[in-house]
Structure formats: structure tokens, C-alpha cells
Scaffold this motif. Structure first.
Motif, PDB file in Angstrom:
ATOM      1  N   ILE A   1      -1.441  30.851  93.003  1.00 46.33           N
ATOM      2  CA  ILE A   1      -0.150  30.876  92.320  1.00 46.33           C
ATOM      3  C   ILE A   1      -0.356  31.254  90.856  1.00 46.33           C
ATOM      4  O   ILE A   1      -1.253  30.741  90.193  1.00 46.33           O
ATOM      5  N   GLY A   2       0.500  32.132  90.366  1.00 42.79           N
ATOM      6  CA  GLY A   2       0.561  32.434  88.941  1.00 42.79           C
ATOM      7  C   GLY A   2       1.801  31.775  88.364  1.00 42.79           C
ATOM      8  O   GLY A   2       2.892  31.923  88.921  1.00 42.79           O
ATOM      9  N   VAL A   3       1.649  31.039  87.266  1.00 41.12           N
ATOM     10  CA  VAL A   3       2.758  30.219  86.773  1.00 41.12           C
ATOM     11  C   VAL A   3       2.932  30.392  85.265  1.00 41.12           C
ATOM     12  O   VAL A   3       1.953  30.358  84.510  1.00 41.12           O
ATOM     13  N   SER A   4       4.174  30.553  84.860  1.00 43.18           N
ATOM     14  CA  SER A   4       4.505  30.562  83.430  1.00 43.18           C
ATOM     15  C   SER A   4       3.972  29.297  82.779  1.00 43.18           C
ATOM     16  O   SER A   4       4.070  28.205  83.340  1.00 43.18           O
ATOM     17  N   GLY A   5       3.407  29.439  81.578  1.00 45.62           N
ATOM     18  CA  GLY A   5       2.758  28.310  80.915  1.00 45.62           C
ATOM     19  C   GLY A   5       3.671  27.119  80.705  1.00 45.62           C
ATOM     20  O   GLY A   5       3.270  25.978  80.931  1.00 45.62           O
ATOM     21  N   ILE A   6       4.909  27.347  80.280  1.00 44.89           N
ATOM     22  CA  ILE A   6       5.806  26.225  80.010  1.00 44.89           C
ATOM     23  C   ILE A   6       6.202  25.510  81.294  1.00 44.89           C
ATOM     24  O   ILE A   6       6.301  24.279  81.330  1.00 44.89           O
ATOM     25  N   PHE A   7       6.386  26.252  82.384  1.00 47.69           N
ATOM     26  CA  PHE A   7       6.698  25.624  83.671  1.00 47.69           C
ATOM     27  C   PHE A   7       5.489  24.831  84.160  1.00 47.69           C
ATOM     28  O   PHE A   7       5.624  23.727  84.700  1.00 47.69           O
ATOM     29  N   ALA A   8       4.301  25.402  83.964  1.00 42.39           N
ATOM     30  CA  ALA A   8       3.076  24.707  84.370  1.00 42.39           C
ATOM     31  C   ALA A   8       2.912  23.402  83.595  1.00 42.39           C
ATOM     32  O   ALA A   8       2.440  22.401  84.144  1.00 42.39           O
ATOM     33  N   ARG A   9       3.316  23.405  82.341  1.00 40.93           N
ATOM     34  CA  ARG A   9       3.164  22.213  81.497  1.00 40.93           C
ATOM     35  C   ARG A   9       4.140  21.107  81.887  1.00 40.93           C
ATOM     36  O   ARG A   9       3.769  19.937  81.984  1.00 40.93           O
ATOM     37  N   PHE A  10       5.400  21.454  82.127  1.00 41.05           N
ATOM     38  CA  PHE A  10       6.427  20.429  82.265  1.00 41.05           C
ATOM     39  C   PHE A  10       6.892  20.164  83.706  1.00 41.05           C
ATOM     40  O   PHE A  10       7.509  19.138  83.960  1.00 41.05           O
ATOM     41  N   GLU A  11       6.634  21.071  84.637  1.00 37.63           N
ATOM     42  CA  GLU A  11       7.165  20.910  85.993  1.00 37.63           C
ATOM     43  C   GLU A  11       6.097  20.935  87.087  1.00 37.63           C
ATOM     44  O   GLU A  11       6.192  20.200  88.072  1.00 37.63           O
ATOM     45  N   LEU A  12       5.111  21.803  86.923  1.00 39.22           N
ATOM     46  CA  LEU A  12       4.195  22.092  88.029  1.00 39.22           C
ATOM     47  C   LEU A  12       3.372  20.906  88.531  1.00 39.22           C
ATOM     48  O   LEU A  12       3.196  20.770  89.748  1.00 39.22           O
ATOM     49  N   PRO A  13       2.835  20.042  87.667  1.00 40.44           N
ATOM     50  CA  PRO A  13       1.978  18.964  88.186  1.00 40.44           C
ATOM     51  C   PRO A  13       2.645  18.126  89.271  1.00 40.44           C
ATOM     52  O   PRO A  13       2.015  17.819  90.295  1.00 40.44           O
TER      53      PRO A  13
ATOM     54  N   GLU B   1      -5.949  24.567  99.745  1.00 40.68           N
ATOM     55  CA  GLU B   1      -6.599  24.598  98.430  1.00 40.68           C
ATOM     56  C   GLU B   1      -5.723  25.407  97.485  1.00 40.68           C
ATOM     57  O   GLU B   1      -5.459  26.590  97.726  1.00 40.68           O
ATOM     58  N   VAL B   2      -5.250  24.772  96.424  1.00 38.20           N
ATOM     59  CA  VAL B   2      -4.332  25.422  95.493  1.00 38.20           C
ATOM     60  C   VAL B   2      -5.093  25.935  94.274  1.00 38.20           C
ATOM     61  O   VAL B   2      -5.801  25.190  93.607  1.00 38.20           O
ATOM     62  N   ASN B   3      -4.946  27.218  94.010  1.00 37.60           N
ATOM     63  CA  ASN B   3      -5.572  27.865  92.853  1.00 37.60           C
ATOM     64  C   ASN B   3      -4.464  28.344  91.926  1.00 37.60           C
ATOM     65  O   ASN B   3      -3.623  29.137  92.325  1.00 37.60           O
ATOM     66  N   VAL B   4      -4.443  27.845  90.691  1.00 38.89           N
ATOM     67  CA  VAL B   4      -3.359  28.141  89.754  1.00 38.89           C
ATOM     68  C   VAL B   4      -3.883  28.912  88.551  1.00 38.89           C
ATOM     69  O   VAL B   4      -4.901  28.553  87.963  1.00 38.89           O
ATOM     70  N   LYS B   5      -3.168  29.979  88.187  1.00 42.10           N
ATOM     71  CA  LYS B   5      -3.418  30.691  86.937  1.00 42.10           C
ATOM     72  C   LYS B   5      -2.146  30.624  86.106  1.00 42.10           C
ATOM     73  O   LYS B   5      -1.056  30.821  86.626  1.00 42.10           O
ATOM     74  N   THR B   6      -2.292  30.335  84.820  1.00 41.73           N
ATOM     75  CA  THR B   6      -1.129  30.223  83.950  1.00 41.73           C
ATOM     76  C   THR B   6      -1.178  31.290  82.861  1.00 41.73           C
ATOM     77  O   THR B   6      -2.245  31.836  82.549  1.00 41.73           O
ATOM     78  N   GLY B   7      -0.016  31.565  82.280  1.00 41.60           N
ATOM     79  CA  GLY B   7       0.061  32.558  81.211  1.00 41.60           C
ATOM     80  C   GLY B   7       1.511  32.863  80.895  1.00 41.60           C
ATOM     81  O   GLY B   7       2.429  32.217  81.407  1.00 41.60           O
ATOM     82  N   TRP B   8       1.718  33.858  80.048  1.00 40.35           N
ATOM     83  CA  TRP B   8       3.073  34.309  79.785  1.00 40.35           C
ATOM     84  C   TRP B   8       3.642  34.924  81.061  1.00 40.35           C
ATOM     85  O   TRP B   8       2.898  35.431  81.910  1.00 40.35           O
ATOM     86  N   SER B   9       4.956  34.906  81.192  1.00 48.91           N
ATOM     87  CA  SER B   9       5.587  35.412  82.415  1.00 48.91           C
ATOM     88  C   SER B   9       5.226  36.872  82.679  1.00 48.91           C
ATOM     89  O   SER B   9       5.004  37.265  83.825  1.00 48.91           O
ATOM     90  N   ALA B  10       5.146  37.681  81.626  1.00 51.95           N
ATOM     91  CA  ALA B  10       4.777  39.087  81.798  1.00 51.95           C
ATOM     92  C   ALA B  10       3.370  39.218  82.385  1.00 51.95           C
ATOM     93  O   ALA B  10       3.094  40.129  83.183  1.00 51.95           O
ATOM     94  N   GLU B  11       2.483  38.302  82.007  1.00 56.11           N
ATOM     95  CA  GLU B  11       1.122  38.305  82.556  1.00 56.11           C
ATOM     96  C   GLU B  11       1.133  37.912  84.034  1.00 56.11           C
ATOM     97  O   GLU B  11       0.343  38.454  84.831  1.00 56.11           O
TER      98      GLU B  11
END
Length: 288
Positions: free
Chosen positions: A95-107, A121-131
């Protein structure tokens, strides 16, 4: 040339530095150099040249790297398909996730998903939405969770919309005073910046008074809680227990300004049981 060689070439290409690539791969630098030299002997050509700024790939080297990337992707896809040949929901979910969503919602979401599907097995990458969009395009992730409206030619699901708000420790009684009050800015993606800037230009004829610029929304929120100024936030980052005053942004049409969160994926990805399970789970997920 085998899978290890594909990974070595891709890592060197990404890092452009033998020392950094060896650290990332947990291989000694001499061992990595030796393997690279053997590849050059195998193909009968120079793959990289070394300089003061690191390594540069020759045109032949770049062609070989593209082959290596293609083989890594094919092998990964084959492994995922094989893992999904039985009825059990398992495998790797990327999963690729916007940083702010990963911070406040994803956990909370990931915790509940793993509780229901412990063999995934969940593999998460975070970054800006454009990334995250870029990761989806390169098929490095199965699904993307992005903030704001982006063009995506395949499956899109609007997961949530929340209002944009002016947040301050002390209540702001008159919005006309806002340009003269100290404002705290934070780094955000271009879509949110444009949303806020457009609202400001529609509402005021003079620029804001910026007291400070910070690089994280968390830091900005703490500054606001200390009474150092106001900020404009998406309400995703504000909790009920926060001792903070909030005013929803309203546009010139008397409509609330909102920030949207989207789930993006390819239809064919749903053939993987873990991806299909997560897409259904997220659509049904309701935050307590």
C-alpha cells in the motif's frame, strides 16, 4: 544473471553510489563491486562508470537495469499469483499512503485489518500524494490512499471528506481580522496549498501575516496549541480532546471547503485475495 543481480543493479541505479547500495543491501562493498564486475564480464560491456559524484550508468547499463526491473516485477507478480491459488486470504499487500493519512488514520485501520486477516503481510510506503500516484503507475504498490483530487484512469473510491478549518487556541471572533493575526504555515502537498491559497484570495485582499514556517503538520499543531498563532488544517489532524477553537472554511458559494481521501487501484489487482480483502475492508471501515 539471477534475482540477486537484478536487485543489485536496481539498487545501485537508485542510490548512484556503491557504498550506499552495499549498506542498503547488507553486502560488503568489495563483494558488491566483485559481483558488478562479473556482470560486466557476462555481458561483455561496461555497465557503470565511477566519478567523484558516484556512479553513472552507461547506455548499455541503463538498458540492463530496465531488464532487471522488468524481471523483478514479473517474478513478484508470479509469486503473488501463486500465493492466491488457494482460498485462504494471505500474501503480501503493498500500500502507498499519503503521509498525513498514514499519521492520523492508518494505524487503526491496519491493526483491525491484520486482526481479521493475520496471514496477510502488509507493506506500507508513505509520501506525498503525488509520489503515491507515481508508485501506483510503476506498480510498486497494489493500492494507493491519496489526499486531494488526482487523475487516475482506473478504479477510484471516495473514502472520506472532511472540512478544512481555521484552528486557534483563542477564539477568533471576527474573520476580517485574520490577515493581521499571526499564522503558522506547514509543508503540505500542492493540492492542499492551492485549496487554501484560492480560499484566501477569494476572501481577503491582503496576504496573511506569517509568524513561522514549519516542516511538519504535527509541529504546526503544537505551536497552535501553545497559542503562538492560528493555522489552517484539514480536520483529520484534530481530535475531539484538543483544546482548540475551530472555524470551518466556507467558499464564495457558501459551501464548506473539504479535503477528500481516495482509494486508488487497478481492477486486475483485485484478483489477489489480500488486495481484494483490503479494498472491501476499507470501503466498509467506519472510524469509531
Amino acid at each position: 544473471m539471477d534475482e540477486k543481480d537484478w536487485v543489485i543493479l536496481q539498487t545501485i541505479f537508485e542510490e548512484r553510489n556503491i557504498s550506499k547500495a552495499s549498506e542498503k543491501l547488507y553486502i560488503s562493498q568489495p563483494a558488491l563491486t566483485y559481483r558488478l564486475q562479473n556482470l560486466e564480464k557476462e555481458f561483455g560491456t561496461i555497465i557503470v562508470t565511477r566519478g567523484k559524484r558516484g556512479v553513472e550508468f552507461t547506455s548499455q547499463g541503463e538498458y540492463i537495469v530496465q531488464y532487471a526491473r522488468s524481471m523483478i516485477l514479473q517474478l513478484r507478480n508470479i509469486k503473488e499469483i501463486v500465493q492466491n491459488m488457494d482460498k485462504e486470504i494471505r500474501g503480501v499487500l503493498r500500500i502507498g499512503v499519503s503521509g498525513i493519512f498514514a499519521r492520523f488514520e492508518l494505524p487503526e485501520i491496519i491493526r483491525e485489518f491484520i486482526r481479521q486477516y493475520p496471514n496477510v503481510e502488509v507493506n506500507v510506503k508513505t509520501g506525498w500524494s503525488a509520489e503515491i500516484i507515481h508508485l501506483l503507475q510503476k506498480e510498486e504498490v497494489h493500492l494507493g490512499i491519496v489526499r486531494g483530487n488526482y487523475i487516475w484512469p482506473e478504479e477510484k473510491y471516495l473514502f472520506r471528506e472532511e472540512p478544512m478549518v481555521i484552528a486557534s487556541k483563542t477564539p477568533i471572533k471576527n474573520l476580517n481580522e485574520l490577515p493581521s493575526l499571526p499564522r503558522i504555515n506547514y509543508e503540505t502537498d500542492q493540492t492542499q496549498k492551492t485549496l487554501i491559497d484560492n480560499w484566501w484570495q477569494e476572501t481577503f485582499d491582503r496576504p496573511p501575516t506569517i509568524r513561522m514556517d514549519v516542516n511538519r503538520i504535527d509541529t504546526c499543531k503544537e505551536m497552535v496549541l501553545m497559542g503562538l498563532g492560528y493555522a489552517i488544517f484539514p480536520s483529520i489532524c484534530l481530535k475531539k480532546e484538543d483544546d482548540i477553537d475551530k472555524i470551518k472554511l466556507i467558499n464564495s458559494n457558501d459551501e464548506p471547503l473539504t479535503r477528500s481521501t481516495w482509494l486508488l487501484y487497478r481492477e486486475r489487482s483485485l484478483s489477489l485475495s489480500a488486495v481484494n480483502a483490503f479494498a472491501k475492508f476499507l470501503k466498509q471501515f467506519q472510524k469509531a
